[in-house]
Motif scaffolding. Structure first.
Motif, short mmCIF file in Angstrom:
data_model
loop_
_atom_site.label_atom_id
_atom_site.label_comp_id
_atom_site.label_asym_id
_atom_site.label_seq_id
_atom_site.Cartn_x
_atom_site.Cartn_y
_atom_site.Cartn_z
N PRO A 38 7.54 0.87 2.65
CA PRO A 38 6.42 -0.04 2.92
C PRO A 38 6.43 -0.50 4.37
N ASP A 39 5.24 -0.78 4.93
CA ASP A 39 5.19 -1.36 6.27
C ASP A 39 5.25 -2.88 6.17
N THR A 40 5.06 -3.57 7.28
CA THR A 40 5.19 -5.03 7.30
C THR A 40 4.17 -5.71 6.40
N ALA A 41 2.91 -5.26 6.47
CA ALA A 41 1.86 -5.87 5.64
C ALA A 41 2.18 -5.70 4.16
N LEU A 42 2.73 -4.56 3.79
CA LEU A 42 3.06 -4.32 2.39
C LEU A 42 4.31 -5.11 1.98
N GLN A 43 5.26 -5.27 2.89
CA GLN A 43 6.42 -6.10 2.58
C GLN A 43 6.00 -7.54 2.28
N GLU A 44 5.00 -8.04 3.00
CA GLU A 44 4.52 -9.40 2.78
C GLU A 44 3.79 -9.55 1.45
N ALA A 45 3.45 -8.43 0.80
CA ALA A 45 2.77 -8.50 -0.49
C ALA A 45 3.63 -9.20 -1.53
N ARG A 46 4.94 -9.20 -1.37
CA ARG A 46 5.81 -9.86 -2.33
C ARG A 46 5.44 -11.34 -2.49
N ASP A 47 5.20 -12.00 -1.37
CA ASP A 47 4.87 -13.42 -1.43
C ASP A 47 3.45 -13.63 -1.94
N ARG A 48 2.52 -12.77 -1.54
CA ARG A 48 1.14 -12.90 -2.01
C ARG A 48 1.06 -12.70 -3.52
N VAL A 49 1.73 -11.66 -4.01
CA VAL A 49 1.68 -11.34 -5.43
C VAL A 49 2.33 -12.46 -6.26
#
Length: 503
Positions: A38-49
């Motif tokens: 995953p790239d940075t934006a996808l790594q940040e999906a953990r917090d959004r989800v």
């Protein structure tokens, strides 16, 4: 061991690859581990989800959570995976295997309160899902009109994660396909009748529009170069259904679509600033490259005003797409391929000082040569029509108004239809796309016509590529005249435009 599974799509250029997302809940210290490049934006999906799930009334696993994205070797980026990630986590945590989840591709970004935000690249993603045999796809509600452009697959629009969860359990409904979307209303075309004089330039523009040829306009400021270029899109016929989907997919990835009427049915007109970089012109960015101006102008017009002010490296980057109709961009995460079959129009002043009256020019010969020499020989050789425009006389203001865009458009449409029918056996639609061997062999004009061309080659006025391009121009002139094959006069006219002898 609870395990949930959902599916999304990774965009690679204009193509898409189905991505399987697995959520595994096991014993251990609480934490979320996202694997699968995953790239940075996808790594940040953990917090959004996590925030979206808890704010929709669900609990979050208090043990170790592993999220795996497959194929593991495919780099993945962006926020399009949020909806699928959340669905996989819910399935694993609730220990529920929804039948609809197994048959649906999920696309969308999540807000912290569970709202589903629109994303870029929905159209190519839905096309990829259809190609791979998926039954349905769920997209953000704001992207539903775009997704509805694809037939043969069920499309649903979701505004909130809570509603998606209810839909999985058969307790709610999502918005269905939009069939009564407002028709695309193209911007009003500027009328060719607004231009005063410049007969030769008008003829060149008509020929260029009829055959999708590249055009160069030079002359002092204020004589109508930009006006003329801006009126070219109004002369071109509407895009075919296949072309419209292809152009719309490019603009979907670039994020330039109108949300209510996303389908682009008219040839685009792209006019980047002369300070644009190579990345802005041909495409760029980290990870997988995004489409640039040459791809956004696909099936339309790329207009470079004051091309002599554009960086030399930017101009040289146009050589490959001009010749091949495609741009290939190698970046960290792979090679992206975008179509780039555009019609190039160049405009420039004759010298840096650009006086209204050429007699007032203050530039020395060296400055003029440097200014006019910004285009390399190989790039100039790819420009089909060259016209030098001159200031008009005062008497032109009393003349009758020139032909309107509508009148010229009808002739261009007839010429393009004739060309499309003629070239159908070899798989092209416009004269500019015809391969050289087909011009010289299968569709070879008569001996008298070819004699004019051979004479120009023998005198060193043309190279072989120039001869092919001259033949293509001659075919466009013949199509406008309504004849079945170019005549010697048509080739002579094409040569005069090709060599820049028309003014």
């Amino acid at each position: 061991m609870p395990l949930g599974r959902a599916f999304a799509v990774a965009i690679r250029g204009l193509d898409g690859v189905t991505v399987e997302i697995e959520a595994d809940i096991t014993g251990g210290l609480p934490g979320v581990h996202l694997v699968g490049l995953p790239d940075t934006a996808l790594q940040e999906a953990r917090d959004r989800v996590r925030a979206a799930i808890t704010n929709c009334g669900n609990s979050w696993p208090d043990t170790r959570l592993t999220l795996a994205l497959s194929p593991a070797t495919l780099p993945k980026g962006g926020s399009m995976y949020d909806l699928a990630l959340a669905s996989a986590v819910l399935s694993a945590h609730l220990k529920t295997s929804w039948a609809r989840l197994e048959k649906t591709v999920l696309l969308g970004e999540l807000a912290l309160d569970g709202r589903v935000r629109p994303v870029h690249g929905v159209l190519p993603a839905v096309l990829a899902a259809k190609r791979d045999g998926w039954q349905s796809v769920v997209v953000p509600l704001d992207n539903l009109a775009e997704a509805s452009l694809v037939d043969g697959i069920d499309v649903w629009g979701v505004p909130h994660l809570r509603q998606l969860q209810d839909w999985f359990g058969g307790k709610g409904q999502l918005a269905g396909r939009i069939t009564d979307a407002a028709p695309y209303v193209p911007p009003e075309c500027r009328d060719l009748a607004d231009l005063i004089g410049q007969t030769a330039a008008r003829v060149a523009v008509e020929i260029a529009a009829a055959g999708a040829h590249h055009l160069m306009l030079t002359g002092p400021p204020g004589i109508g170069k930009t006006m003329l270029a801006q009126r070219v899109p109004g002369l071109l016929p509407p895009l075919t259904e296949e072309e419209a989907i292809e152009v719309t997919a490019i603009h979907s990835i670039a994020g330039t679509l109108a949300p209510d009427t996303p389908l682009i049915t008219r040839p685009p007109f792209i006019a980047p600033h002369h300070s644009s970089t190579v990345a802005a012109m041909v495409g760029g960015g980290t990870g997988i490259a995004r489409p640039g101006a040459v791809s956004r102008a696909h099936r339309g017009v790329l207009f470079l005003d004051e091309y002599a002010e554009v960086g030399t490296n930017v101009l040289e980057s146009l050589r490959t797409p001009l010749e091949e109709g495609e741009i290939r961009l190698a970046r960290r995460d792979g090679v992206a391929r975008y179509p780039a079959r555009f019609q190039l129009i160049l405009a420039a002043n004759p010298c840096p000082c650009a006086p209204t009256d050429p007699k007032d020019c203050l530039c020395n010969a060296g400055a003029k040569r440097r200014y006019q020499g910004k285009l390399s020989g190989p790039l100039v050789d790819r420009v089909d029509l060259k016209v030098e425009m001159h200031p008009i006389r005062a008497g032109a203001f009393t003349h009758e108004v020139g032909e309107s865009t509508a009148a010229v458009r009808s002739r261009v449409a007839a010429a393009r239809a004739a060309a499309a029918q003629r070239w159908q056996p070899i798989g092209v639609r416009t004269n500019a796309e015809v391969p050289g061997p087909a011009l010289r062999q299968r569709f070879r004009p008569g001996d008298a016509t070819m004699a004019v061309l051979r004479a120009a080659v023998d005198r060193g006025k043309l190279n072989l590529r120039g001869a092919d391009r001259t033949l293509r121009i001659a075919w466009s002139i013949a199509d406008l005249a309504g004849v079945n094959s170019p005549t010697p006069d048509h080739v002579a006219t094409a040569l005069s435009f090709r060599q820049g002898g028309v003014s």
